[in-house]
Design a protein around this motif. Structure first.
Motif, PDB file in Angstrom:
ATOM      1  N   SER A 347      26.256  51.396 -71.170  1.00 44.80           N
ATOM      2  CA  SER A 347      25.882  50.107 -70.594  1.00 44.80           C
ATOM      3  C   SER A 347      26.019  48.994 -71.619  1.00 44.80           C
ATOM      4  N   ILE A 348      26.251  47.816 -71.073  1.00 46.71           N
ATOM      5  CA  ILE A 348      26.261  46.608 -71.901  1.00 46.71           C
ATOM      6  C   ILE A 348      25.353  45.605 -71.203  1.00 46.71           C
ATOM      7  N   ASP A 349      24.299  45.220 -71.846  1.00 46.49           N
ATOM      8  CA  ASP A 349      23.308  44.304 -71.272  1.00 46.49           C
ATOM      9  C   ASP A 349      22.898  44.720 -69.859  1.00 46.49           C
ATOM     10  N   GLY A 350      22.645  46.003 -69.695  1.00 42.34           N
ATOM     11  CA  GLY A 350      22.117  46.507 -68.436  1.00 42.34           C
ATOM     12  C   GLY A 350      23.160  46.864 -67.388  1.00 42.34           C
ATOM     13  N   LYS A 351      24.421  46.546 -67.625  1.00 40.60           N
ATOM     14  CA  LYS A 351      25.465  46.855 -66.650  1.00 40.60           C
ATOM     15  C   LYS A 351      26.208  48.121 -67.097  1.00 40.60           C
ATOM     16  N   MET A 352      26.374  49.066 -66.161  1.00 45.47           N
ATOM     17  CA  MET A 352      27.024  50.331 -66.503  1.00 45.47           C
ATOM     18  C   MET A 352      28.542  50.213 -66.444  1.00 45.47           C
ATOM     19  N   PHE A 353      29.192  50.889 -67.361  1.00 46.71           N
ATOM     20  CA  PHE A 353      30.656  50.955 -67.372  1.00 46.71           C
ATOM     21  C   PHE A 353      31.085  52.398 -67.578  1.00 46.71           C
ATOM     22  N   SER A 354      32.174  52.778 -66.919  1.00 46.02           N
ATOM     23  CA  SER A 354      32.722  54.121 -67.130  1.00 46.02           C
ATOM     24  C   SER A 354      33.396  54.146 -68.498  1.00 46.02           C
ATOM     25  N   ILE A 355      33.641  55.342 -69.002  1.00 48.84           N
ATOM     26  CA  ILE A 355      34.289  55.436 -70.313  1.00 48.84           C
ATOM     27  C   ILE A 355      35.660  54.751 -70.267  1.00 48.84           C
ATOM     28  N   ASN A 368      21.893  55.171 -77.779  1.00 52.41           N
ATOM     29  CA  ASN A 368      21.026  55.284 -76.601  1.00 52.41           C
ATOM     30  C   ASN A 368      21.753  54.856 -75.326  1.00 52.41           C
ATOM     31  N   GLY A 369      23.015  55.214 -75.223  1.00 54.56           N
ATOM     32  CA  GLY A 369      23.784  54.896 -74.014  1.00 54.56           C
ATOM     33  C   GLY A 369      24.249  53.462 -73.927  1.00 54.56           C
ATOM     34  N   LYS A 370      23.971  52.665 -74.956  1.00 52.84           N
ATOM     35  CA  LYS A 370      24.382  51.252 -74.946  1.00 52.84           C
ATOM     36  C   LYS A 370      25.544  51.069 -75.904  1.00 52.84           C
ATOM     37  N   ALA A 371      26.631  50.532 -75.390  1.00 55.88           N
ATOM     38  CA  ALA A 371      27.833  50.392 -76.207  1.00 55.88           C
ATOM     39  C   ALA A 371      27.915  48.990 -76.777  1.00 55.88           C
ATOM     40  N   GLY A 372      27.908  48.873 -78.081  1.00 52.25           N
ATOM     41  CA  GLY A 372      28.107  47.583 -78.731  1.00 52.25           C
ATOM     42  C   GLY A 372      26.849  46.735 -78.763  1.00 52.25           C
ATOM     43  N   MET A 373      27.034  45.507 -79.246  1.00 50.75           N
ATOM     44  CA  MET A 373      25.909  44.583 -79.431  1.00 50.75           C
ATOM     45  C   MET A 373      25.322  44.193 -78.074  1.00 50.75           C
ATOM     46  N   GLN A 374      24.003  44.218 -78.000  1.00 50.43           N
ATOM     47  CA  GLN A 374      23.303  43.895 -76.758  1.00 50.43           C
ATOM     48  C   GLN A 374      22.468  42.630 -76.970  1.00 50.43           C
ATOM     49  N   LYS A 375      22.158  41.986 -75.863  1.00 52.26           N
ATOM     50  CA  LYS A 375      21.273  40.809 -75.967  1.00 52.26           C
ATOM     51  C   LYS A 375      19.876  41.225 -76.395  1.00 52.26           C
ATOM     52  N   GLN A 376      19.445  42.416 -75.931  1.00 50.95           N
ATOM     53  CA  GLN A 376      18.106  42.900 -76.269  1.00 50.95           C
ATOM     54  C   GLN A 376      18.149  43.726 -77.558  1.00 50.95           C
ATOM     55  N   PRO A 377      17.115  43.611 -78.377  1.00 54.52           N
ATOM     56  CA  PRO A 377      17.091  44.434 -79.592  1.00 54.52           C
ATOM     57  C   PRO A 377      16.778  45.893 -79.279  1.00 54.52           C
ATOM     58  N   LEU A 378      17.056  46.748 -80.239  1.00 52.98           N
ATOM     59  CA  LEU A 378      16.640  48.148 -80.149  1.00 52.98           C
ATOM     60  C   LEU A 378      15.117  48.199 -80.032  1.00 52.98           C
ATOM     61  N   VAL A 379      14.477  47.325 -80.806  1.00 52.99           N
ATOM     62  CA  VAL A 379      13.019  47.284 -80.789  1.00 52.99           C
ATOM     63  C   VAL A 379      12.566  45.914 -81.294  1.00 52.99           C
ATOM     64  N   ALA A 380      11.484  45.445 -80.727  1.00 54.59           N
ATOM     65  CA  ALA A 380      10.825  44.264 -81.279  1.00 54.59           C
ATOM     66  C   ALA A 380       9.573  44.789 -81.957  1.00 54.59           C
ATOM     67  N   ILE A 381       9.358  44.390 -83.168  1.00 53.32           N
ATOM     68  CA  ILE A 381       8.280  45.000 -83.934  1.00 53.32           C
ATOM     69  C   ILE A 381       7.504  43.911 -84.656  1.00 53.32           C
ATOM     70  N   PRO A 382       6.174  43.979 -84.597  1.00 58.15           N
ATOM     71  CA  PRO A 382       5.426  42.944 -85.304  1.00 58.15           C
ATOM     72  C   PRO A 382       5.589  43.086 -86.805  1.00 58.15           C
ATOM     73  N   ARG A 383       5.651  41.965 -87.459  1.00 59.82           N
ATOM     74  CA  ARG A 383       5.824  41.922 -88.907  1.00 59.82           C
ATOM     75  C   ARG A 383       4.734  42.727 -89.598  1.00 59.82           C
ATOM     76  N   GLY A 384       5.143  43.566 -90.547  1.00 58.78           N
ATOM     77  CA  GLY A 384       4.182  44.331 -91.330  1.00 58.78           C
ATOM     78  C   GLY A 384       3.965  45.742 -90.815  1.00 58.78           C
ATOM     79  N   ARG A 385       4.457  46.011 -89.601  1.00 62.50           N
ATOM     80  CA  ARG A 385       4.272  47.341 -89.027  1.00 62.50           C
ATOM     81  C   ARG A 385       5.321  48.300 -89.601  1.00 62.50           C
ATOM     82  N   THR A 386       4.936  49.552 -89.737  1.00 59.71           N
ATOM     83  CA  THR A 386       5.880  50.580 -90.176  1.00 59.71           C
ATOM     84  C   THR A 386       6.758  50.989 -88.998  1.00 59.71           C
ATOM     85  N   ALA A 387       8.055  51.052 -89.236  1.00 60.50           N
ATOM     86  CA  ALA A 387       8.999  51.505 -88.210  1.00 60.50           C
ATOM     87  C   ALA A 387       9.538  52.859 -88.627  1.00 60.50           C
ATOM     88  N   VAL A 388       9.591  53.782 -87.683  1.00 58.32           N
ATOM     89  CA  VAL A 388      10.196  55.097 -87.926  1.00 58.32           C
ATOM     90  C   VAL A 388      11.320  55.243 -86.917  1.00 58.32           C
TER      91      VAL A 388
END
Ligand code: C2O
Ligand code: CU
Length: 468
Positions: A347-355, A368-388
Protein backbone atom coordinates in the motif's frame (compact mmCIF):
# COMPACT_ATOMS: atom_id res chain seq x y z
CA UNK A 1 30.68 -6.84 -17.13
CA UNK A 2 34.38 -6.52 -16.50
CA UNK A 3 35.31 -8.41 -13.39
CA UNK A 4 36.10 -6.30 -10.39
CA UNK A 5 39.44 -7.93 -9.94
CA UNK A 6 40.58 -7.66 -13.52
CA UNK A 7 39.58 -4.05 -13.72
CA UNK A 8 41.35 -3.23 -10.50
CA UNK A 9 44.44 -5.11 -11.50
CA UNK A 10 44.64 -3.31 -14.80
CA UNK A 11 46.28 -0.08 -13.77
CA UNK A 12 46.51 0.61 -10.13
CA UNK A 13 49.20 3.25 -10.28
CA UNK A 14 47.37 6.21 -8.75
CA UNK A 15 50.07 7.26 -6.39
CA UNK A 16 48.92 10.44 -4.81
CA UNK A 17 49.28 12.02 -1.46
CA UNK A 18 46.14 12.44 0.52
CA UNK A 19 45.54 16.11 1.00
CA UNK A 20 45.63 17.29 4.58
CA UNK A 21 42.23 18.16 5.93
CA UNK A 22 41.36 21.73 6.66
CA UNK A 23 39.27 23.39 9.31
CA UNK A 24 36.13 25.30 8.49
CA UNK A 25 34.34 26.14 11.64
CA UNK A 26 35.60 28.71 13.99
CA UNK A 27 33.00 30.69 15.92
CA UNK A 28 31.67 33.38 13.57
CA UNK A 29 33.42 31.79 10.62
CA UNK A 30 31.83 32.71 7.31
CA UNK A 31 29.77 30.13 5.53
CA UNK A 32 31.90 27.63 3.73
CA UNK A 33 30.58 27.03 0.23
CA UNK A 34 29.74 23.50 -0.78
CA UNK A 35 29.02 23.52 -4.47
CA UNK A 36 28.07 20.21 -6.03
CA UNK A 37 29.01 20.37 -9.68
CA UNK A 38 30.24 18.26 -12.57
CA UNK A 39 33.98 17.66 -12.67
CA UNK A 40 36.55 15.27 -14.08
CA UNK A 41 38.81 13.46 -11.63
CA UNK A 42 41.56 10.84 -12.04
CA UNK A 43 39.83 8.25 -9.91
CA UNK A 44 40.68 5.32 -12.15
CA UNK A 45 44.42 6.06 -11.91
CA UNK A 46 46.80 8.65 -13.30
CA UNK A 47 47.38 6.61 -16.45
CA UNK A 48 43.67 6.51 -17.25
CA UNK A 49 41.38 9.15 -18.68
CA UNK A 50 39.78 11.37 -16.07
CA UNK A 51 36.34 10.23 -15.00
CA UNK A 52 33.35 12.56 -15.23
CA UNK A 53 31.79 12.80 -11.79
CA UNK A 54 29.71 15.14 -9.68
CA UNK A 55 31.69 16.40 -6.72
CA UNK A 56 31.33 18.98 -3.96
CA UNK A 57 33.49 21.88 -5.13
CA UNK A 58 34.48 19.62 -8.00
CA UNK A 59 36.21 17.11 -5.71
CA UNK A 60 35.57 13.48 -4.85
CA UNK A 61 35.37 13.09 -1.93
CA UNK A 62 34.20 16.65 -1.29
CA UNK A 63 36.13 18.90 1.09
CA UNK A 64 37.00 17.21 4.37
CA UNK A 65 35.13 19.22 6.94
CA UNK A 66 36.60 19.46 10.44
CA UNK A 67 35.11 21.15 13.45
CA UNK A 68 35.44 20.72 17.16
CA UNK A 69 32.67 19.16 19.19
CA UNK A 70 30.14 21.80 20.17
CA UNK A 71 31.34 24.21 17.50
CA UNK A 72 28.86 25.62 15.02
CA UNK A 73 29.29 24.58 11.41
CA UNK A 74 28.10 26.88 8.67
CA UNK A 75 27.91 25.51 5.19
CA UNK A 76 26.23 27.05 2.19
CA UNK A 77 24.98 24.65 -0.43
CA UNK A 78 25.08 26.24 -3.90
CA UNK A 79 23.56 23.89 -6.37
CA UNK A 80 25.74 23.68 -9.46
CA UNK A 81 23.93 20.59 -10.78
CA UNK A 82 21.09 20.33 -13.23
CA UNK A 83 19.03 18.42 -10.65
CA UNK A 84 17.63 19.43 -7.27
CA UNK A 85 19.82 18.40 -4.36
CA UNK A 86 20.33 18.63 -0.59
CA UNK A 87 23.06 17.70 1.88
CA UNK A 88 22.50 15.22 4.70
CA UNK A 89 24.97 15.13 7.60
CA UNK A 90 25.10 11.42 8.20
CA UNK A 91 25.36 10.24 11.80
CA UNK A 92 25.07 13.67 13.36
CA UNK A 93 22.41 14.02 16.04
CA UNK A 94 21.44 17.20 14.31
CA UNK A 95 18.76 19.84 14.54
CA UNK A 96 15.93 18.40 12.41
CA UNK A 97 15.65 21.45 10.14
CA UNK A 98 19.27 20.85 9.05
CA UNK A 99 18.92 17.14 8.30
CA UNK A 100 18.70 17.66 4.55
CA UNK A 101 15.82 15.37 3.63
CA UNK A 102 13.84 16.78 0.71
CA UNK A 103 10.10 16.75 1.29
CA UNK A 104 10.50 16.01 5.00
CA UNK A 105 12.84 18.56 6.56
CA UNK A 106 13.38 21.00 3.67
CA UNK A 107 12.57 21.62 0.04
CA UNK A 108 15.13 20.29 -2.38
CA UNK A 109 17.47 23.04 -3.57
CA UNK A 110 16.84 23.72 -7.24
CA UNK A 111 19.63 24.14 -9.79
CA UNK A 112 21.30 27.47 -9.12
CA UNK A 113 19.63 27.70 -5.71
CA UNK A 114 21.18 27.92 -2.25
CA UNK A 115 20.52 26.63 1.24
CA UNK A 116 22.39 27.48 4.43
CA UNK A 117 23.14 24.68 6.85
CA UNK A 118 24.08 25.78 10.32
CA UNK A 119 24.32 23.32 13.16
CA UNK A 120 26.25 22.18 16.19
CA UNK A 121 27.59 18.66 16.22
CA UNK A 122 27.02 17.27 19.70
CA UNK A 123 29.32 14.25 19.36
CA UNK A 124 32.97 13.98 18.43
CA UNK A 125 33.75 11.33 15.86
CA UNK A 126 34.01 10.36 12.22
CA UNK A 127 30.94 11.13 10.14
CA UNK A 128 30.17 11.97 6.57
CA UNK A 129 27.88 14.01 4.42
CA UNK A 130 26.15 13.18 1.18
CA UNK A 131 23.39 14.22 -1.14
CA UNK A 132 19.94 13.08 -0.05
CA UNK A 133 18.17 13.77 -3.33
CA UNK A 134 18.08 11.06 -5.97
CA UNK A 135 20.73 9.60 -3.69
CA UNK A 136 21.15 6.43 -5.74
CA UNK A 137 22.46 8.54 -8.61
CA UNK A 138 24.00 11.55 -6.85
CA UNK A 139 26.07 9.57 -4.34
CA UNK A 140 27.08 7.08 -7.03
CA UNK A 141 28.39 10.02 -9.05
CA UNK A 142 30.55 11.23 -6.19
CA UNK A 143 28.51 13.55 -3.97
CA UNK A 144 29.90 12.70 -0.54
CA UNK A 145 32.63 13.81 1.83
CA UNK A 146 33.99 13.29 5.32
CA UNK A 147 32.90 15.22 8.36
CA UNK A 148 35.29 15.00 11.29
CA UNK A 149 34.22 16.28 14.69
CA UNK A 150 37.25 16.57 16.93
CA UNK A 151 37.36 15.63 20.58
CA UNK A 152 38.15 18.45 23.01
CA UNK A 153 41.22 16.50 24.02
CA UNK A 154 42.52 14.66 21.02
CA UNK A 155 43.75 11.12 21.63
CA UNK A 156 47.49 10.58 21.25
CA UNK A 157 48.12 9.62 17.67
CA UNK A 158 50.86 10.75 15.31
CA UNK A 159 48.75 10.98 12.16
CA UNK A 160 45.07 11.31 11.46
CA UNK A 161 43.98 10.02 8.08
CA UNK A 162 40.67 9.97 6.28
CA UNK A 163 39.81 6.86 4.35
CA UNK A 164 36.62 7.19 2.32
CA UNK A 165 36.14 4.00 0.33
CA UNK A 166 33.84 3.75 -2.66
CA UNK A 167 32.71 1.09 -5.10
CA UNK A 168 32.18 2.54 -8.58
CA UNK A 169 30.58 0.96 -11.57
CA UNK A 170 32.68 1.98 -14.54
CA UNK A 171 31.88 1.08 -18.13
CA UNK A 172 34.24 -0.16 -20.85
CA UNK A 173 35.49 3.41 -21.43
CA UNK A 174 36.38 3.79 -17.79
CA UNK A 175 33.54 6.25 -17.21
CA UNK A 176 30.65 5.96 -14.76
CA UNK A 177 28.21 3.43 -16.17
CA UNK A 178 25.24 5.72 -16.70
CA UNK A 179 23.25 3.23 -18.73
CA UNK A 180 22.60 1.14 -15.66
CA UNK A 181 21.34 3.90 -13.38
CA UNK A 182 17.89 2.83 -12.29
CA UNK A 183 18.32 -0.74 -13.56
CA UNK A 184 15.49 -2.79 -12.12
CA UNK A 185 17.74 -5.77 -11.55
CA UNK A 186 19.91 -3.76 -9.16
CA UNK A 187 16.89 -2.26 -7.47
CA UNK A 188 15.24 -5.62 -6.81
CA UNK A 189 18.43 -7.51 -5.90
CA UNK A 190 21.49 -6.41 -3.93
CA UNK A 191 21.72 -2.84 -5.26
CA UNK A 192 24.23 -1.24 -7.60
CA UNK A 193 27.46 -3.19 -7.16
CA UNK A 194 30.54 -1.64 -8.67
CA UNK A 195 33.68 -2.93 -10.33
CA UNK A 196 36.19 -0.30 -9.26
CA UNK A 197 37.39 0.45 -5.74
CA UNK A 198 38.72 3.83 -4.69
CA UNK A 199 39.98 5.30 -1.45
CA UNK A 200 39.64 9.07 -1.19
CA UNK A 201 38.73 9.16 -4.86
CA UNK A 202 41.98 7.44 -5.90
CA UNK A 203 42.93 3.98 -7.04
CA UNK A 204 45.28 2.21 -4.64
CA UNK A 205 46.63 5.51 -3.27
CA UNK A 206 49.89 5.84 -1.42
CA UNK A 207 49.43 6.95 2.15
CA UNK A 208 52.79 8.22 3.41
CA UNK A 209 53.62 7.15 6.94
CA UNK A 210 56.68 6.89 9.17
CA UNK A 211 58.03 3.86 10.97
CA UNK A 212 56.92 3.64 14.57
CA UNK A 213 53.99 5.95 14.02
CA UNK A 214 50.54 5.47 15.38
CA UNK A 215 47.80 6.31 12.89
CA UNK A 216 44.16 6.98 13.33
CA UNK A 217 42.34 5.89 10.19
CA UNK A 218 38.85 7.25 9.79
CA UNK A 219 37.08 4.76 7.57
CA UNK A 220 33.76 5.22 5.84
CA UNK A 221 31.98 3.15 3.26
CA UNK A 222 30.31 5.46 0.76
CA UNK A 223 29.32 2.69 -1.68
CA UNK A 224 25.73 2.53 -2.85
CA UNK A 225 25.30 -1.10 -1.92
CA UNK A 226 28.49 -3.03 -1.30
CA UNK A 227 29.59 -4.00 2.19
CA UNK A 228 33.37 -3.51 2.41
CA UNK A 229 35.90 -5.01 4.79
CA UNK A 230 39.46 -3.87 5.40
CA UNK A 231 42.49 -5.80 6.51
CA UNK A 232 45.79 -4.14 7.43
CA UNK A 233 48.12 -6.93 6.45
CA UNK A 234 50.76 -7.50 9.12
CA UNK A 235 50.03 -4.34 11.07
CA UNK A 236 48.44 -4.33 14.48
CA UNK A 237 45.07 -2.59 14.37
CA UNK A 238 42.33 -1.84 16.83
CA UNK A 239 38.89 -0.41 16.36
CA UNK A 240 38.14 2.48 18.71
CA UNK A 241 34.86 3.90 17.38
CA UNK A 242 31.91 2.80 15.27
CA UNK A 243 29.56 5.23 13.56
CA UNK A 244 31.29 8.04 15.42
CA UNK A 245 30.72 6.65 18.92
CA UNK A 246 33.70 5.39 20.96
CA UNK A 247 33.88 1.67 21.67
CA UNK A 248 36.32 -0.25 23.89
CA UNK A 249 39.37 -1.02 21.74
CA UNK A 250 39.19 -4.37 20.00
CA UNK A 251 41.14 -6.07 17.22
CA UNK A 252 39.27 -6.73 14.03
CA UNK A 253 38.64 -10.42 13.49
CA UNK A 254 39.82 -12.50 10.56
CA UNK A 255 37.10 -10.93 8.39
CA UNK A 256 38.67 -7.49 8.82
CA UNK A 257 36.92 -4.25 9.74
CA UNK A 258 33.50 -4.72 8.18
CA UNK A 259 31.59 -1.68 7.01
CA UNK A 260 28.08 -1.97 5.66
CA UNK A 261 27.11 0.82 3.26
CA UNK A 262 27.24 4.13 5.16
CA UNK A 263 28.97 2.77 8.25
CA UNK A 264 31.98 4.47 9.81
CA UNK A 265 34.84 3.10 11.91
CA UNK A 266 37.91 4.60 13.55
CA UNK A 267 40.91 2.31 13.59
CA UNK A 268 44.29 2.74 15.25
CA UNK A 269 47.22 1.27 13.32
CA UNK A 270 50.77 0.99 14.56
CA UNK A 271 53.31 1.24 11.74
CA UNK A 272 55.93 -1.39 12.00
CA UNK A 273 58.51 -1.71 9.24
CA UNK A 274 61.54 -0.28 7.49
CA UNK A 275 61.86 2.87 5.42
CA UNK A 276 60.55 2.20 1.92
CA UNK A 277 58.23 -0.62 2.93
CA UNK A 278 54.82 -0.52 1.28
CA UNK A 279 52.19 -2.21 3.39
CA UNK A 280 48.95 -2.96 1.59
CA UNK A 281 45.53 -2.24 2.98
CA UNK A 282 43.31 -4.99 1.62
CA UNK A 283 39.65 -4.97 0.84
CA UNK A 284 38.53 -8.49 1.75
CA UNK A 285 34.73 -8.51 1.48
CA UNK A 286 34.81 -10.91 -1.46
CA UNK A 287 36.96 -13.96 -1.95
CA UNK A 288 39.49 -11.73 -3.67
CA UNK A 289 41.90 -9.65 -1.69
CA UNK A 290 41.89 -6.30 -3.42
CA UNK A 291 44.51 -3.68 -2.77
CA UNK A 292 42.66 -0.64 -1.45
CA UNK A 293 45.66 1.54 -0.58
CA UNK A 294 49.29 1.33 0.42
CA UNK A 295 50.91 2.64 3.56
CA UNK A 296 54.40 3.61 2.40
CA UNK A 297 57.03 4.15 5.07
CA UNK A 298 59.20 7.23 4.54
CA UNK A 299 62.98 7.37 4.84
CA UNK A 300 62.81 9.15 8.20
CA UNK A 301 64.16 7.25 11.22
CA UNK A 302 61.51 5.45 13.25
CA UNK A 303 59.50 7.67 15.55
CA UNK A 304 59.77 5.08 18.31
CA UNK A 305 61.42 1.70 18.58
CA UNK A 306 58.39 -0.27 19.42
CA UNK A 307 54.71 0.49 19.25
CA UNK A 308 53.12 2.09 22.30
CA UNK A 309 51.69 -0.57 24.56
CA UNK A 310 48.42 0.96 25.65
CA UNK A 311 45.64 1.06 23.14
CA UNK A 312 44.04 4.41 22.37
CA UNK A 313 40.79 4.92 24.22
CA UNK A 314 38.63 7.78 23.04
CA UNK A 315 37.07 10.09 25.60
CA UNK A 316 33.36 9.39 25.86
CA UNK A 317 30.95 11.71 24.10
CA UNK A 318 28.18 13.20 26.22
CA UNK A 319 26.42 10.01 27.30
CA UNK A 320 23.45 9.02 25.18
CA UNK A 321 20.23 9.07 27.17
CA UNK A 322 19.65 5.92 29.15
CA UNK A 323 17.25 3.40 27.67
CA UNK A 324 14.12 2.68 29.67
CA UNK A 325 13.04 -0.66 28.24
CA UNK A 326 10.20 -1.04 30.74
CA UNK A 327 8.54 2.09 29.51
CA UNK A 328 9.36 1.63 25.84
CA UNK A 329 7.18 2.06 22.81
CA UNK A 330 7.43 -1.19 20.81
CA UNK A 331 7.31 -1.05 17.06
CA UNK A 332 7.33 -3.90 14.58
CA UNK A 333 9.06 -3.49 11.23
CA UNK A 334 8.58 -6.35 8.80
CA UNK A 335 10.90 -6.05 5.82
CA UNK A 336 9.53 -7.63 2.66
CA UNK A 337 9.90 -7.70 -1.08
CA UNK A 338 12.71 -7.69 -3.60
CA UNK A 339 13.66 -10.56 -5.83
CA UNK A 340 12.62 -13.91 -4.37
CA UNK A 341 10.76 -11.99 -1.67
CA UNK A 342 7.25 -13.06 -2.65
CA UNK A 343 5.70 -9.62 -2.22
CA UNK A 344 2.26 -9.67 -3.89
CA UNK A 345 0.88 -6.30 -3.01
CA UNK A 346 1.67 -3.22 -1.04
CA UNK A 347 0.00 0.00 0.00
CA UNK A 348 0.89 3.61 -0.50
CA UNK A 349 -0.91 6.06 1.78
CA UNK A 350 -3.66 3.54 2.42
CA UNK A 351 -4.28 2.56 -1.21
CA UNK A 352 -3.48 -1.03 -2.22
CA UNK A 353 -1.47 -1.86 -5.32
CA UNK A 354 -0.65 -5.21 -6.88
CA UNK A 355 3.00 -6.12 -7.26
CA UNK A 356 2.65 -5.44 -10.99
CA UNK A 357 1.46 -1.91 -10.30
CA UNK A 358 4.21 -1.44 -7.75
CA UNK A 359 6.87 -2.57 -10.20
CA UNK A 360 5.61 0.09 -12.61
CA UNK A 361 6.22 2.63 -9.87
CA UNK A 362 9.64 1.04 -9.27
CA UNK A 363 8.62 0.14 -5.72
CA UNK A 364 9.47 -3.47 -5.00
CA UNK A 365 10.23 -3.44 -1.28
CA UNK A 366 7.93 -2.77 1.65
CA UNK A 367 7.98 -2.15 5.39
CA UNK A 368 4.87 -3.56 7.07
CA UNK A 369 3.22 -3.90 3.67
CA UNK A 370 3.80 -0.23 2.83
CA UNK A 371 5.93 0.48 -0.20
CA UNK A 372 8.02 3.63 -0.15
CA UNK A 373 7.61 6.91 1.69
CA UNK A 374 4.21 7.40 3.29
CA UNK A 375 2.43 10.49 4.53
CA UNK A 376 2.03 8.81 7.93
CA UNK A 377 5.06 7.98 10.06
CA UNK A 378 5.94 4.48 11.19
CA UNK A 379 5.32 5.80 14.68
CA UNK A 380 4.72 9.06 16.45
CA UNK A 381 6.54 9.05 19.73
CA UNK A 382 6.69 11.58 22.52
CA UNK A 383 10.08 13.16 23.02
CA UNK A 384 12.18 11.37 25.62
CA UNK A 385 10.43 8.02 25.32
CA UNK A 386 12.43 4.88 24.60
CA UNK A 387 11.65 3.32 21.22
CA UNK A 388 12.22 -0.37 20.54
CA UNK A 389 12.01 -1.38 16.90
CA UNK A 390 11.87 -5.05 16.06
CA UNK A 391 13.15 -5.55 12.52
CA UNK A 392 12.15 -8.80 10.89
CA UNK A 393 13.87 -9.38 7.59
CA UNK A 394 11.71 -11.56 5.39
CA UNK A 395 13.61 -10.71 2.24
CA UNK A 396 16.34 -12.72 0.53
CA UNK A 397 18.89 -9.91 1.04
CA UNK A 398 20.67 -8.16 3.86
CA UNK A 399 19.94 -4.52 4.56
CA UNK A 400 21.91 -1.70 6.16
CA UNK A 401 19.25 0.02 8.25
CA UNK A 402 19.95 3.65 9.06
CA UNK A 403 18.19 5.96 11.49
CA UNK A 404 18.50 9.73 11.19
CA UNK A 405 19.11 12.05 14.12
CA UNK A 406 19.75 9.36 16.76
CA UNK A 407 22.12 6.56 17.64
CA UNK A 408 20.60 3.23 18.59
CA UNK A 409 21.89 -0.06 19.91
CA UNK A 410 20.97 -3.65 19.20
CA UNK A 411 19.32 -5.28 22.23
CA UNK A 412 18.27 -8.59 20.70
CA UNK A 413 19.23 -10.70 17.72
CA UNK A 414 17.25 -13.74 16.59
CA UNK A 415 15.47 -13.85 19.91
CA UNK A 416 18.62 -13.73 22.02
CA UNK A 417 19.27 -10.71 24.20
CA UNK A 418 22.41 -8.71 23.33
CA UNK A 419 24.13 -6.70 26.05
CA UNK A 420 26.46 -3.74 25.60
CA UNK A 421 26.20 -3.45 21.81
CA UNK A 422 27.81 -0.33 20.34
CA UNK A 423 25.75 2.76 19.61
CA UNK A 424 25.30 2.97 15.86
CA UNK A 425 23.49 4.90 13.20
CA UNK A 426 23.47 2.01 10.71
CA UNK A 427 23.13 -1.70 11.37
CA UNK A 428 23.29 -4.66 9.05
CA UNK A 429 20.27 -6.97 9.17
CA UNK A 430 20.99 -10.28 7.50
CA UNK A 431 18.51 -12.30 5.48
CA UNK A 432 15.97 -14.04 7.66
CA UNK A 433 17.37 -12.27 10.66
CA UNK A 434 15.43 -10.57 13.42
CA UNK A 435 17.10 -7.61 15.11
CA UNK A 436 15.64 -5.52 17.90
CA UNK A 437 17.12 -2.05 18.38
CA UNK A 438 16.47 0.59 21.01
CA UNK A 439 17.06 4.30 21.38
CA UNK A 440 15.67 7.22 23.28
CA UNK A 441 13.68 9.40 20.90
CA UNK A 442 15.11 12.58 22.36
CA UNK A 443 15.59 14.62 19.22
CA UNK A 444 12.38 16.31 18.12
CA UNK A 445 11.42 16.24 14.48
CA UNK A 446 10.78 13.99 11.52
CA UNK A 447 13.46 11.37 11.10
CA UNK A 448 13.94 8.91 8.29
CA UNK A 449 14.54 5.26 8.96
CA UNK A 450 15.65 3.48 5.81
CA UNK A 451 17.91 0.96 4.20
CA UNK A 452 21.16 2.67 3.20
CA UNK A 453 21.57 0.48 0.16
CA UNK A 454 20.61 3.30 -2.13
CA UNK A 455 18.65 1.26 -4.65
CA UNK A 456 16.65 -0.36 -1.85
CA UNK A 457 15.65 2.93 -0.29
CA UNK A 458 14.68 4.28 -3.71
CA UNK A 459 12.64 1.14 -4.36
CA UNK A 460 10.61 1.26 -1.18
CA UNK A 461 12.65 0.57 1.97
CA UNK A 462 11.93 3.83 3.69
CA UNK A 463 9.82 5.08 6.55
CA UNK A 464 10.03 7.80 9.19
CA UNK A 465 9.39 8.45 12.83
CA UNK A 466 7.84 11.55 14.29
CA UNK A 467 9.30 12.69 17.61
CA UNK A 468 7.24 15.42 19.26
CU1 C2O B 1 23.31 8.56 4.98
CU2 C2O B 1 19.21 8.94 4.94
O1 C2O B 1 21.24 8.76 4.91
CU1 CU C 1 18.38 -2.89 1.73
Amino acid sequence: MISRRKFLGAGAIGAAIIAPPWRVAAEDAPYMVQEPRPAAVPLAGVDKPAVSVWGYNGKVPGPLIRARRGERLRLRLKNGLEQPTTIHWHGIRIDNAMDGVPGLTQDAVLPGGEFDYSFIAPDAGTYWYHSHAKTWEQVARGLYGLLVIEEETAPKVDRDIAFAADDWRLDGDGQIDEQSFGAMHDWSHGGRMGNWLTVNGLTDPVIPVRAGERLRLRLINTANARTLAFDFDRLAAHVIALDGQPVPPSSPGVDGVILAPAQQADVIIDIDGKPGDAIPVWEVSTRYRLKAARLVISGKPPLRDRPPEEPVVLPANAPLPKLKPNDAKHIELVMEGGAMGGLREGSIDGKMFSIRELVEKKLVWAFNGKAGMQKQPLVAIPRGRTAVINMVNKTAFFHAMHLHGHHFRVIERDGKPVAGAPWRDTELVKRNEQVRIAFVADNPGKWLFHCHMLEHVAAGMITWIDVA
